[in-house]
Design a protein around this motif. Structure first.
Motif, PDB file in Angstrom:
ATOM      1  N   THR A 186      18.752  12.434  33.200  1.00  0.00           N
ATOM      2  CA  THR A 186      18.654  13.030  31.860  1.00  0.00           C
ATOM      3  C   THR A 186      17.786  12.169  30.955  1.00  0.00           C
ATOM      4  OG1 THR A 186      20.722  11.910  31.304  1.00  0.00           O
ATOM      5  CG2 THR A 186      20.892  14.216  31.956  1.00  0.00           C
ATOM      6  N   SER A 188      13.603  11.366  29.713  1.00  0.00           N
ATOM      7  CA  SER A 188      12.578  12.201  29.094  1.00  0.00           C
ATOM      8  C   SER A 188      12.218  13.388  30.004  1.00  0.00           C
ATOM      9  CB  SER A 188      11.359  11.308  28.872  1.00  0.00           C
ATOM     10  OG  SER A 188      10.350  11.986  28.261  1.00  0.00           O
ATOM     11  N   THR A 189      12.046  13.094  31.287  1.00  0.00           N
ATOM     12  CA  THR A 189      11.704  14.139  32.245  1.00  0.00           C
ATOM     13  C   THR A 189      12.876  15.093  32.444  1.00  0.00           C
ATOM     14  OG1 THR A 189      10.281  12.578  33.405  1.00  0.00           O
ATOM     15  CG2 THR A 189      10.947  14.540  34.616  1.00  0.00           C
ATOM     16  N   ARG A 209      24.197  10.497  34.280  1.00  0.00           N
ATOM     17  CA  ARG A 209      24.812   9.171  34.382  1.00  0.00           C
ATOM     18  C   ARG A 209      24.954   8.558  32.994  1.00  0.00           C
ATOM     19  NH1 ARG A 209      22.495   4.926  38.641  1.00  0.00           N
ATOM     20  NH2 ARG A 209      20.866   4.678  37.077  1.00  0.00           N
ATOM     21  N   SER A 210      23.878   8.612  32.201  1.00  0.00           N
ATOM     22  CA  SER A 210      23.984   8.102  30.823  1.00  0.00           C
ATOM     23  C   SER A 210      23.679   9.227  29.849  1.00  0.00           C
ATOM     24  CB  SER A 210      22.984   6.973  30.591  1.00  0.00           C
ATOM     25  OG  SER A 210      23.222   5.918  31.491  1.00  0.00           O
ATOM     26  N   ARG A 329      13.422   4.561  25.283  1.00  0.00           N
ATOM     27  CA  ARG A 329      12.286   5.384  24.845  1.00  0.00           C
ATOM     28  C   ARG A 329      12.864   6.600  24.119  1.00  0.00           C
ATOM     29  NH1 ARG A 329       9.258   9.920  25.130  1.00  0.00           N
ATOM     30  NH2 ARG A 329       7.071   9.731  25.717  1.00  0.00           N
ATOM     31  N   GLY A 381      13.096   9.234  37.473  1.00  0.00           N
ATOM     32  CA  GLY A 381      12.153   8.302  36.876  1.00  0.00           C
ATOM     33  C   GLY A 381      11.312   7.506  37.855  1.00  0.00           C
TER      34      GLY A 381
HETATM   35  P1  NA7 Z   1      14.047   7.655  33.103  1.00  0.00           P
HETATM   36  O1  NA7 Z   1      13.915   7.609  31.646  1.00  0.00           O
HETATM   37  O2  NA7 Z   1      14.107   6.370  33.852  1.00  0.00           O
HETATM   38  O3  NA7 Z   1      15.328   8.534  33.428  1.00  0.00           O
HETATM   39  C1  NA7 Z   1      15.857   8.626  34.737  1.00  0.00           C
HETATM   40  C2  NA7 Z   1      17.190   9.311  34.697  1.00  0.00           C
HETATM   41  O4  NA7 Z   1      17.715   9.358  36.031  1.00  0.00           O
HETATM   42  C3  NA7 Z   1      18.228   8.582  33.852  1.00  0.00           C
HETATM   43  O5  NA7 Z   1      19.035   9.538  33.243  1.00  0.00           O
HETATM   44  C4  NA7 Z   1      18.995   7.785  34.897  1.00  0.00           C
HETATM   45  O6  NA7 Z   1      20.300   7.465  34.501  1.00  0.00           O
HETATM   46  C5  NA7 Z   1      19.006   8.756  36.040  1.00  0.00           C
HETATM   47  N1  NA7 Z   1      19.242   8.131  37.336  1.00  0.00           N
HETATM   48  C6  NA7 Z   1      18.444   7.234  37.967  1.00  0.00           C
HETATM   49  N2  NA7 Z   1      18.992   6.883  39.142  1.00  0.00           N
HETATM   50  C7  NA7 Z   1      20.152   7.562  39.250  1.00  0.00           C
HETATM   51  C8  NA7 Z   1      21.176   7.614  40.228  1.00  0.00           C
HETATM   52  N3  NA7 Z   1      21.100   6.868  41.316  1.00  0.00           N
HETATM   53  N4  NA7 Z   1      22.227   8.427  40.014  1.00  0.00           N
HETATM   54  C9  NA7 Z   1      22.299   9.172  38.892  1.00  0.00           C
HETATM   55  N5  NA7 Z   1      21.371   9.166  37.922  1.00  0.00           N
HETATM   56  C10 NA7 Z   1      20.310   8.366  38.098  1.00  0.00           C
HETATM   57  O7  NA7 Z   1      12.841   8.489  33.767  1.00  0.00           O
HETATM   58  P2  NA7 Z   1      12.041   9.745  33.192  1.00  0.00           P
HETATM   59  O8  NA7 Z   1      11.187  10.276  34.272  1.00  0.00           O
HETATM   60  O9  NA7 Z   1      12.944  10.691  32.528  1.00  0.00           O
HETATM   61  O10 NA7 Z   1      11.165   9.132  32.076  1.00  0.00           O
HETATM   62  C11 NA7 Z   1      10.348   7.994  32.289  1.00  0.00           C
HETATM   63  C12 NA7 Z   1       9.127   8.060  31.459  1.00  0.00           C
HETATM   64  O11 NA7 Z   1       8.211   8.919  32.130  1.00  0.00           O
HETATM   65  C13 NA7 Z   1       9.291   8.624  30.095  1.00  0.00           C
HETATM   66  O12 NA7 Z   1       9.251   7.669  29.127  1.00  0.00           O
HETATM   67  C14 NA7 Z   1       8.135   9.569  29.918  1.00  0.00           C
HETATM   68  O13 NA7 Z   1       7.120   8.958  29.210  1.00  0.00           O
HETATM   69  C15 NA7 Z   1       7.691   9.868  31.271  1.00  0.00           C
HETATM   70  P3  NA7 Z   1      20.579   6.070  33.677  1.00  0.00           P
HETATM   71  O14 NA7 Z   1      20.015   6.314  32.302  1.00  0.00           O
HETATM   72  O15 NA7 Z   1      19.825   4.992  34.421  1.00  0.00           O
HETATM   73  O16 NA7 Z   1      22.033   5.888  33.712  1.00  0.00           O
END
Ligand code: NA7
Ligand code: FAD
Length: 539
Positions: A186, A188-189, A209-210, A329, A381
């Motif tokens: 959850t 940005s993407t 997750r968050s 972000r 991400g």
């Molecule tokens: P982000 O911001 O790193 O978000 C990734 C999401 O995936 C975040 O909600 C993570 O939860 C979740 N996540 C990652 N690994 C897991 C696992 N193993 N289980 C459950 N959930 C998970 O990536 P985005 O692509 O959204 O954005 C990155 C940048 O790219 C953004 O700034 C844009 O400019 C484009 P968490 O928050 O870590 O608990």
């Protein structure tokens, strides 16, 4: 017509995104160097070639999510809405590549596996997965800072009968309509793909997750008068952008929330909520949201209040309410919290009840609850900033590897160079500016091109930063980051999203204006912080 004696090319550029394309233009079209570009993608676009998921768009406003240098294309351009969608950005980048005739310098569908600096020849040996190795004096990398996908490993994933996709490597022709879709993530993407999927899927399960702070994006149509004004004021607009902090096209606020009355704060936050834009909400409302706990709480409380108002089921609203600081972000979306009022959407809180495994039919949580799914989308991400650098076999002086140099976290001088890596220039490397990125990319590519031009004019064989200069820069970046609340929130900005990745400072957070002054200072100072070897001295 290679200028460097004994080399196949004067420069190799890796990447065909905003960074790589501009580097090829500057070095080849303007400086007359012989340049070879590579990208593992099949065409130009970088981020916008790979991220074709439904709902993909830039949340930088259209008139500043582009190059500032090409006024001819600007005058022809017509953006329909306040933000550009992925197909529109990709089209724009194709127009740029056509206009500047950039494609002929590239080999696409070609991954660079490694690059080794040869101290005897003073050249880089660049090794590709097509079996070709070429030599060049300069190596310029535009590998992307949000490009190496993060694909978490889940038990049983091989048994799942449905389809698994990552947003950052999205194939053509995926149809989500009437499917049971699961989305993990959850950020940005995730916010974008969730809001686009909910109306078409048979059922959508979001694995969160968050919980996140998400304000409206405000993607309104752009009328002709607004666009005419943006075109007419272009020089003024870019001057403001390049001397600002986050480079998003708005004036950052100079008013502290700390000393503003609660009524006035509410009025300012409400106006920003109605206007839309994540960076605007964080940096355009008050000047201290990213630095003061009091201000941060005020902004966070305002968004929490909105979640309570919007989400009908109080239990779901509670799960959607973030518990941490508003210091990742900043996110924005199209009626994001409203999605959870839909009958076809389920929110699974996987912090409280983690994903145990994939089953043949879907995902099972630790409580035993199973969600049946046809498609699972990883919106998980990227291994941000240094991910693509440590994936490659990069070797500098004496065979020193980048993996080893950055084993305690990425370093980097001015976000562009590294000790022991001569004539090696990174675009958006570690400890570069944290901004809307095209103007920072332009800033860096222009500095790199100027440095190379000076080297060619003065007969300099190689440049690289001194250890002192590099360490001082990283120290400055740490000091600035520690003045903000960002290090206290867990996100990709400090490497917290990748299991086992060391927490490290990865950005220069004092804004693009200060960054430009810092790097131009190095240039104006005759590059005193770089070691420069002249051909004459070597002979
Ligand atoms: P982000 O911001 O790193 O978000 C990734 C999401 O995936 C975040 O909600 C993570 O939860 C979740 N996540 C990652 N690994 C897991 C696992 N193993 N289980 C459950 N959930 C998970 O990536 P985005 O692509 O959204 O954005 C990155 C940048 O790219 C953004 O700034 C844009 O400019 C484009 P968490 O928050 O870590 O608990
Ligand atoms: P990229 O566009 O990432 O290009 C890097 C290229 O290098 C890729 O095509 C890749 O295939 C290639 N490459 C990497 N390693 C190798 C190798 N070893 N061999 C061959 N090729 C290689 N930024 C903003 O400022 N505003 C936004 O609103 C915004 N939205 C975004 C939304 C999404 C979904 C994502 C993922 C990113 C977003 N970004 C945004 C960040 C975006 O990445 C930058 O704005 C910009 O596009 C980066 O350009 P780049 O040329 O540096 O890198």
């Amino acid at each position: 017509n290679t200028k460097t004696v004994g080399a196949d090319f004067d420069a190799v550029v890796i990447g065909a995104g905003f960074g790589g394309l501009y580097a090829v233009h500057k070095l080849r079209n303007e400086q007359g160097l012989n340049v070879r570009g590579y990208d593992s993608a099949s065409d130009v676009g970088g981020t916008w070639w790979w991220n074709r998921y439904p709902g993909a768009l830039s949340d930088t406003e259209s008139y500043v999510y582009r190059y500032s240098f090409d006024k001819e294309l600007l005058q022809k351009g017509r953006w329909k809405t306040r933000y550009l969608t992925q197909p529109e950005i990709l089209k724009y980048m194709n127009e740029v590549a056509d206009h500047l005739d950039l494609r002929r310098s590239y080999k696409f569908d070609t991954k660079v596996d490694g690059a080794h600096y040869n101290e005897k020849t003073g050249l880089w040996n660049v090794i590709t997965d097509s079996g070709e190795t070429v030599t060049a004096k300069y190596l310029v990398t535009g590998l992307g800072l949000l490009s190496a996908t993060n694909v978490p490993k889940f038990k049983g994933i091989g048994d799942f009968k449905g389809r698994v996709l990552h947003t950052g490597a999205w194939p053509e022709g995926v149809d989500l309509s009437n499917k049971r879709v699961g989305i993990i993530g959850t950020g940005s993407t995730g916010v974008q793909v969730i809001t686009a999927t909910a109306p078409v899927a048979k059922h959508l399960t979001v694995f969160q997750r968050s919980a996140q702070y998400v304000v409206p994006i405000g993607n309104t149509p752009q009328d002709d008068a607004t666009i005419a004004e943006q075109k007419a004021n272009y020089d003024k607009i870019w001057d403001q952008v390049k001397n600002s902090v986050v480079a998003f096209g708005f004036e950052e606020s100079v008013e502290p929330a700390e000393t503003t009355s609660p009524e006035e704060r509410e009025r300012v936050f409400e106006a920003a909520w109605q206007r839309g834009g994540g960076f605007y909400f964080m940096f355009g409302t008050f000047c201290d949201i990213a630095t003061s706990q009091v201000a941060n709480d005020a902004a966070a409380d305002f968004i929490k209040g909105k979640i309570k108002q919007i989400v009908k089921d109080p239990k779901v609203a509670e799960k959607l309410t973030p518990k941490d600081l508003y210091a990742k972000r900043p996110l924005c979306g199209n009626n994001y919290y409203e999605v959870y009022n839909r009958d076809n959407v389920t929110l699974a809180d996987v912090k409280a009840d983690p994903i145990a495994e994939f089953t043949p039919n879907g995902i099972r949580l630790e409580s035993g609850e199973e969600h049946e799914l046809d498609i699972v989308i990883f919106a998980t991400g990227f291994d941000a900033v240094d991910g693509n650098y440590v994936k490659m076999d990069l070797r500098g002086r004496g065979g020193v590897t980048m993996r080893d140099t950055w084993k305690e976290g990425p370093l980097g001088y001015l976000g562009m160079m590294e000790v022991d890596f001569p004539n090696f220039f990174m675009i958006l490397g570690p400890n570069g500016p944290f901004t809307n990125l095209p103007p920072s990319i332009e800033t860096q590519v222009e500095w790199i091109a100027d440095t190379i031009c000076a080297m060619e004019e003065e007969g300099v064989q190689s440049v690289e930063p001194t250890v002192e200069a590099r360490d001082a820069w990283v120290g400055t970046c740490r000091e600035i980051a520690d003045m903000t609340l960002f290090p206290k929130a867990e996100s990709w900005i400090f490497g917290a999203n990748i299991p086992g990745k060391k927490n490290a400072v990865m950005f220069y957070m004092a804004g693009i204006g200060n960054y430009r002054n810092a790097i131009n200072g190095v240039k104006d100072d005759g590059y005193a912080s770089l070691m420069r070897n002249r051909v004459a001295e070597k002979a």
